[in-house]
Write an enzyme that holds these catalytic residues in place. Structure first.
Site, mmCIF file in Angstrom:
data_model
loop_
_atom_site.group_PDB
_atom_site.id
_atom_site.type_symbol
_atom_site.label_atom_id
_atom_site.label_comp_id
_atom_site.label_asym_id
_atom_site.label_seq_id
_atom_site.Cartn_x
_atom_site.Cartn_y
_atom_site.Cartn_z
ATOM 1 N N ASP A 127 0.791 -1.231 0.000
ATOM 2 C CA ASP A 127 0.000 0.000 0.000
ATOM 3 C C ASP A 127 0.821 1.278 0.000
ATOM 4 O O ASP A 127 0.275 2.369 0.151
ATOM 5 C CB ASP A 127 -0.927 0.008 1.225
ATOM 6 C CG ASP A 127 -1.937 -1.107 1.163
ATOM 7 O OD1 ASP A 127 -2.643 -1.197 0.145
ATOM 8 O OD2 ASP A 127 -2.023 -1.893 2.136
ATOM 9 N N ASP B 13 -7.255 -3.746 -5.384
ATOM 10 C CA ASP B 13 -6.839 -2.450 -4.836
ATOM 11 C C ASP B 13 -5.410 -2.077 -5.244
ATOM 12 O O ASP B 13 -5.038 -0.902 -5.290
ATOM 13 C CB ASP B 13 -6.879 -2.454 -3.292
ATOM 14 C CG ASP B 13 -7.960 -3.316 -2.688
ATOM 15 O OD1 ASP B 13 -8.429 -4.249 -3.359
ATOM 16 O OD2 ASP B 13 -8.320 -3.082 -1.534
HETATM 17 N N1 GLY Z 1 -7.148 -2.300 0.876
HETATM 18 C C1 GLY Z 1 -7.843 -1.141 0.651
HETATM 19 C C2 GLY Z 1 -9.283 -1.182 0.973
HETATM 20 O O1 GLY Z 1 -9.700 -1.731 1.976
HETATM 21 O O2 GLY Z 1 -10.034 -0.629 0.225
#
Ligand code: GLY
Length: 415
Positions: free
Chosen positions: A120, A180
């Site tokens: 992330d 994501d």
């Molecule tokens: N991993 C990012 C979300 O929960 O949207």
């Protein structure tokens, strides 16, 4: 005669559509100063509430739950959104107070510039440092972003051509990729164009191409989690529901990441395959998903008990921001449809149904976000269901700024 009549009726229909569009857009345009004034008041309250709960280890606010402000460390995937929202407040208001606060919280991100514990880092750095560099450049920012991009390469498998989303870098059993992850590719694009060289763009392309190939159903809806066989490229061991309702469902926020991710990738690469993927997923949202009339989706488009399921304002904010950018890249009719959907949704989000009442929700902006409902059901606690979430606020402000840019005759990104 008949032909003439049809032509006249078509003209009336088109101008009625144009009137409706301008009525909604004018309404939103007129509301913008008030929305930002209310947002700024809320965020002053959030800063004040933060003073008594923030620690060195957990300096950022993430959500408001059970009357408490929940804070997170820089290593959390959501760490960039709070500074990022303050950068957007600064961008709209030009009030130096927001620049000062945003700068202070952005500096904390130096601690994660080499962080490899999750995929992330793109979220964490582009929302904070990326916006800082855009709005108030400082010499230390490019290095932080380049280091972050390099850290993300450590999760890349040359063999599979994919970045590992979840799990330890060297885990042997699973190779989990979530939709994501597309969002983190913006950092790779930035690094390639700003001194990092070809390597980062190549990784981004490989990951994006493979995700486009495997992560979508024929109707354009996205899976959340794929588990790849890490010894046999292209082989998928299993599909997982992840934060969605089931493997056959469409987790609303994941689907929003897909629209946003491929729109961003088209902007950065001009590869039409990414544009087609973004359009296919946007059209699923507009034409096929179970979306209520106000545009704010249920947390999963195929959640078990619709219409008795929670909405997810964070998904609404993300897809709204994405659709506004995508509207610039598509033919007129589609563009108008995307823009109308986005404007309708923003009007809903900024209404009292979703926008926190002044002085409430700890200072956050949007109520009714859903982080991980299946997680809450499984564990019987937490799970972030029906709560304000810092990423909902971030993309809400971003979408409003994009709308303001478009309404002012600029591109969504203000250029
Ligand atoms: N991993 C990012 C979300 O929960 O949207």
């Amino acid at each position: 005669m008949k032909k003439l009549l049809f032509a006249a009726l078509a003209l009336v229909a088109v101008s009625a559509l144009a009137d409706t569009k301008s009525a909604a857009e004018n309404q939103l345009k007129g509301k913008l100063p008030g929305i930002f004034a209310r947002a700024a008041e809320q965020y002053r309250l959030l800063l004040k509430n933060l003073e008594s709960v923030a620690t060195e280890k957990k300096p950022f606010p993430k959500r408001w739950e059970n009357g408490e402000l929940v804070t997170i460390p820089p290593e959390d995937w959501c760490s960039g959104f709070f500074p990022g929202s303050m950068w957007y407040l600064y961008e709209y208001t030009r009030d130096g107070f927001w620049r000062t606060e945003a700068t202070k919280f952005t500096a904390i991100q130096d601690r994660i510039r080499h962080y490899t514990g999750n995929h992330d880092i793109g979220f964490m750095l582009m929302t904070s440092v990326g916006n800082a560099l855009r709005l108030d450049p400082r010499p230390e920012y490019p290095g932080m972003l380049l280091d972050g991009a390099e850290a993300l390469t450590k999760r890349y498998s040359e063999k599979l051509g994919l970045i590992r989303s979840w799990g330890k870098i060297d885990e042997d059993k699973n190779f989990l990729v979530i939709v994501d992850n597309l969002m983190n590719l913006e950092l790779m694009q930035w690094a390639s164009k700003n001194g990092g060289g070809e390597k980062y763009a190549k990784i981004a392309k490989s990951h994006a191409d493979k995700t486009s190939q495997h992560h979508f159903r024929a109707d354009g809806s996205a899976y959340h989690v794929l588990n790849y066989n890490q010894h046999t490229p292209g082989k998928i061991l299993e599909i997982r529901a992840g934060q969605g309702a089931s493997v056959d469902g469409t987790w609303a926020r994941g689907h929003s990441w897909a629209i946003y991710g491929y729109t961003m990738l088209y902007r950065e690469t001009k590869d039409r395959a990414y544009l087609m993927r973004a359009i296919k997923s946007a059209d699923y949202l507009l034409d096929e998903a179970e979306v209520p009339a106000d545009g704010v989706p249920y947390w999963d488009h195929k959640a078990w008990a619709i219409p008795h399921e929670e909405r997810d304002t964070s998904a609404a904010a993300i897809e709204t921001s994405a659709l506004l950018e995508l509207s610039q890249f598509v033919p007129t009719e589609k563009s108008a449809a995307y823009r109308a959907f986005a404007v309708k949704t923003l009007l809903a989000l900024s209404s009292d149904r979703y926008f926190a009442k002044p002085g409430e929700q700890g200072g956050f902006l949007l109520t009714q976000g859903v982080g991980h409902k299946p997680g809450k059901i499984a564990s019987g606690k937490g799970g972030e269901v029906n709560v304000p979430l810092n990423y909902g606020d971030y993309y809400f402000l971003e979408a409003l700024i994009r709308f303001n840019n478009l309404a002012g005759g600029k591109s969504a990104l203000g250029k």
